[in-house]
Design a protein around this motif. Sequence first.
Motif, mmCIF file in Angstrom:
data_model
loop_
_atom_site.group_PDB
_atom_site.id
_atom_site.type_symbol
_atom_site.label_atom_id
_atom_site.label_comp_id
_atom_site.label_asym_id
_atom_site.label_seq_id
_atom_site.Cartn_x
_atom_site.Cartn_y
_atom_site.Cartn_z
ATOM 1 N N ASP A 279 1.199 14.778 -5.679
ATOM 2 C CA ASP A 279 0.045 13.910 -5.952
ATOM 3 C C ASP A 279 -0.212 12.970 -4.786
ATOM 4 O O ASP A 279 -1.263 12.346 -4.708
ATOM 5 N N CYS A 280 0.758 12.881 -3.877
ATOM 6 C CA CYS A 280 0.667 11.971 -2.740
ATOM 7 C C CYS A 280 1.622 12.450 -1.658
ATOM 8 O O CYS A 280 2.723 12.903 -1.970
ATOM 9 N N TYR A 281 1.196 12.364 -0.405
ATOM 10 C CA TYR A 281 2.066 12.743 0.712
ATOM 11 C C TYR A 281 2.482 11.492 1.476
ATOM 12 O O TYR A 281 1.659 10.605 1.736
ATOM 13 N N VAL A 282 3.758 11.445 1.872
ATOM 14 C CA VAL A 282 4.307 10.260 2.534
ATOM 15 C C VAL A 282 4.896 10.636 3.888
ATOM 16 O O VAL A 282 5.684 11.574 3.992
ATOM 17 N N MET A 283 4.498 9.899 4.935
ATOM 18 C CA MET A 283 5.110 10.067 6.254
ATOM 19 C C MET A 283 5.523 8.684 6.764
ATOM 20 O O MET A 283 4.724 7.978 7.382
ATOM 21 N N PRO A 284 6.780 8.278 6.518
ATOM 22 C CA PRO A 284 7.236 6.948 6.953
ATOM 23 C C PRO A 284 7.890 6.949 8.329
ATOM 24 O O PRO A 284 8.767 6.150 8.618
ATOM 25 N N THR A 321 -8.850 7.538 4.073
ATOM 26 C CA THR A 321 -8.171 8.818 3.818
ATOM 27 C C THR A 321 -6.718 8.612 3.389
ATOM 28 O O THR A 321 -6.016 9.573 3.114
ATOM 29 N N GLY A 322 -6.267 7.366 3.376
ATOM 30 C CA GLY A 322 -4.894 7.091 2.979
ATOM 31 C C GLY A 322 -4.572 5.620 3.067
ATOM 32 O O GLY A 322 -5.470 4.774 3.155
ATOM 33 N N ILE A 323 -3.280 5.321 3.068
ATOM 34 C CA ILE A 323 -2.803 3.938 3.173
ATOM 35 C C ILE A 323 -1.845 3.861 4.358
ATOM 36 O O ILE A 323 -0.912 4.656 4.469
ATOM 37 N N VAL A 324 -2.099 2.908 5.249
ATOM 38 C CA VAL A 324 -1.262 2.717 6.440
ATOM 39 C C VAL A 324 -0.355 1.516 6.207
ATOM 40 O O VAL A 324 -0.824 0.438 5.819
ATOM 41 N N ILE A 325 0.941 1.699 6.452
ATOM 42 C CA ILE A 325 1.929 0.646 6.243
ATOM 43 C C ILE A 325 2.704 0.384 7.526
ATOM 44 O O ILE A 325 2.651 1.181 8.462
ATOM 45 N N LYS A 326 3.437 -0.724 7.563
ATOM 46 C CA LYS A 326 4.288 -1.005 8.714
ATOM 47 C C LYS A 326 5.498 -0.080 8.704
ATOM 48 O O LYS A 326 6.048 0.213 7.641
ATOM 49 N N LYS A 327 5.931 0.349 9.881
ATOM 50 C CA LYS A 327 7.116 1.200 9.944
ATOM 51 C C LYS A 327 8.371 0.371 9.640
ATOM 52 O O LYS A 327 8.387 -0.850 9.820
ATOM 53 N N LYS A 328 9.394 1.050 9.154
ATOM 54 C CA LYS A 328 10.680 0.439 8.807
ATOM 55 C C LYS A 328 10.546 -0.635 7.724
ATOM 56 O O LYS A 328 11.332 -1.584 7.690
ATOM 57 N N ASN A 329 9.549 -0.491 6.850
ATOM 58 C CA ASN A 329 9.334 -1.482 5.792
ATOM 59 C C ASN A 329 9.275 -0.765 4.445
ATOM 60 O O ASN A 329 8.225 -0.280 4.037
ATOM 61 N N TYR A 330 10.410 -0.692 3.773
ATOM 62 C CA TYR A 330 10.466 0.092 2.540
ATOM 63 C C TYR A 330 9.694 -0.572 1.402
ATOM 64 O O TYR A 330 9.201 0.110 0.487
ATOM 65 N N TYR A 341 0.163 5.594 -7.691
ATOM 66 C CA TYR A 341 0.666 5.955 -9.028
ATOM 67 C C TYR A 341 -0.172 5.290 -10.120
ATOM 68 O O TYR A 341 -0.503 5.916 -11.135
ATOM 69 N N ASN A 342 -0.521 4.023 -9.898
ATOM 70 C CA ASN A 342 -1.255 3.261 -10.917
ATOM 71 C C ASN A 342 -2.757 3.464 -10.864
ATOM 72 O O ASN A 342 -3.455 3.179 -11.850
ATOM 73 N N ASP A 343 -3.270 3.918 -9.735
ATOM 74 C CA ASP A 343 -4.723 4.077 -9.581
ATOM 75 C C ASP A 343 -5.033 5.517 -9.152
ATOM 76 O O ASP A 343 -5.232 5.801 -7.977
ATOM 77 N N ARG A 344 -5.091 6.407 -10.128
ATOM 78 C CA ARG A 344 -5.328 7.832 -9.818
ATOM 79 C C ARG A 344 -6.745 8.058 -9.297
ATOM 80 O O ARG A 344 -6.992 8.997 -8.538
ATOM 81 N N GLU A 345 -7.670 7.210 -9.685
ATOM 82 C CA GLU A 345 -9.046 7.348 -9.181
ATOM 83 C C GLU A 345 -9.085 7.089 -7.679
ATOM 84 O O GLU A 345 -9.747 7.809 -6.919
ATOM 85 N N LEU A 346 -8.359 6.058 -7.237
ATOM 86 C CA LEU A 346 -8.266 5.772 -5.805
ATOM 87 C C LEU A 346 -7.584 6.937 -5.079
ATOM 88 O O LEU A 346 -8.038 7.363 -4.012
ATOM 89 N N ALA A 347 -6.510 7.453 -5.673
ATOM 90 C CA ALA A 347 -5.786 8.583 -5.060
ATOM 91 C C ALA A 347 -6.721 9.778 -4.877
ATOM 92 O O ALA A 347 -6.723 10.420 -3.818
ATOM 93 N N ASP A 348 -7.511 10.072 -5.892
ATOM 94 C CA ASP A 348 -8.449 11.199 -5.803
ATOM 95 C C ASP A 348 -9.498 10.963 -4.720
ATOM 96 O O ASP A 348 -9.854 11.890 -3.974
#
Length: 381
Positions: A279-284, A321-330, A341-348
């Motif tokens: 449902d979501c792809y993650v590249m940290p 097209t996605g969410i950008v986060i800081k590296k090394k920040n869990y 997870y909480n906003d499936r409309e946003l994910a779609d």
Amino acid sequence: MKKICFITTIPNTLKGFVLEFAKYMHDNDEYDITFICNKNEEFGQQLPEYIHYLPVEMERGINIGGIKACAKMYKIFRKNKFDIIQYSTPNASLYASIAGWLARIPVRLYCQWGLAFIGFSGLKQKVFIREEKLVCRLSTWIEPDSWGNLEFCHEKKLYPLNKGSVVHKGSASGVSLEKFDVSQKAFYRKEIREKWNIPENAFVYGFVGSLTGDKGLNELLMASREILKEHEDVRVLLIGNFDKEYSINKELLSWSKNENKVIYCGSTSYVQKYMAAMDCYVMPSYREGFGLTVVEAGAMGLPVICTDIPGPTDAIKNGITGIVIKKKNYLELKDAILTLYNDRELADKLGHNGLENVRENYEQKNLFRYILEDRNKLLKK
């Protein structure tokens, strides 16, 4: 015929990033094509008959065997008189750039698909920065696979502003929309979820690549441990093999291997099927050349979470097209996953935008047309 030689350290790089373009080049222009990499008989036998395969042993790391590899490449280059050599990956690029310079190959193209030194520190980093600068100096032209990395290299003065470019919107090979066929998503999703006993209503996020510290696996496992404590309906898919397992926190690794909601799938030739199950792809990751998997995920209509590093942020636009986060920040990674997870409309919405972005900018055969034009321009220069 124009003569071109592609050089990488291992066969998998040629197979994953070069082979389809070589086929396109053969079908759409007049090129005599040669591959050089470590010896692998099975790989050589699988190549089309029009591709010449000349194995040269290249050990990982810096070692005395590099002199032998340079000497062998020099002989090959002198004998074959290539018009252009194209090289990537650290060892192959070092040996090929030296041998190509000595053999006076007219066009020595360094495809800068990643910067190894970013993942190092101390003396090792200094050594690899010097190696990078040497390869850049001996090459006649340099092509990173992202605009972000081109800007980074110019800022770090690895090579001058008038030396280097990016083809089209970036990416080494683009995405085959025949392989990553979103119309098959529901079928693939059902197949993979049944294979790994994942409930249809579970929220699944995952990662594809080398399972190692500098790909952000520690942060991914830290975020996952907290998420799985709070949410029963979440699963984590990790696709790939371990590399430098010592770089992963032992406690986290032990926890994940004993947690049945974290699924280690190993490597696969069917990445598209596993992405369809997510449902979501993650590249940290801490560093990437481009980060091909973020656009492969986009091709399957997935929202992507990636770190704020050159490469992936060329393709992934925060909030679009996605969410950008800081590296090394869990903690940011955890928050981003829970947001989707909480906003499936946003994910779609993000997944739909990602698919359109791939169709417009990263479709493989369209990118190949630009790359072929670029190679011919380099030869004319």
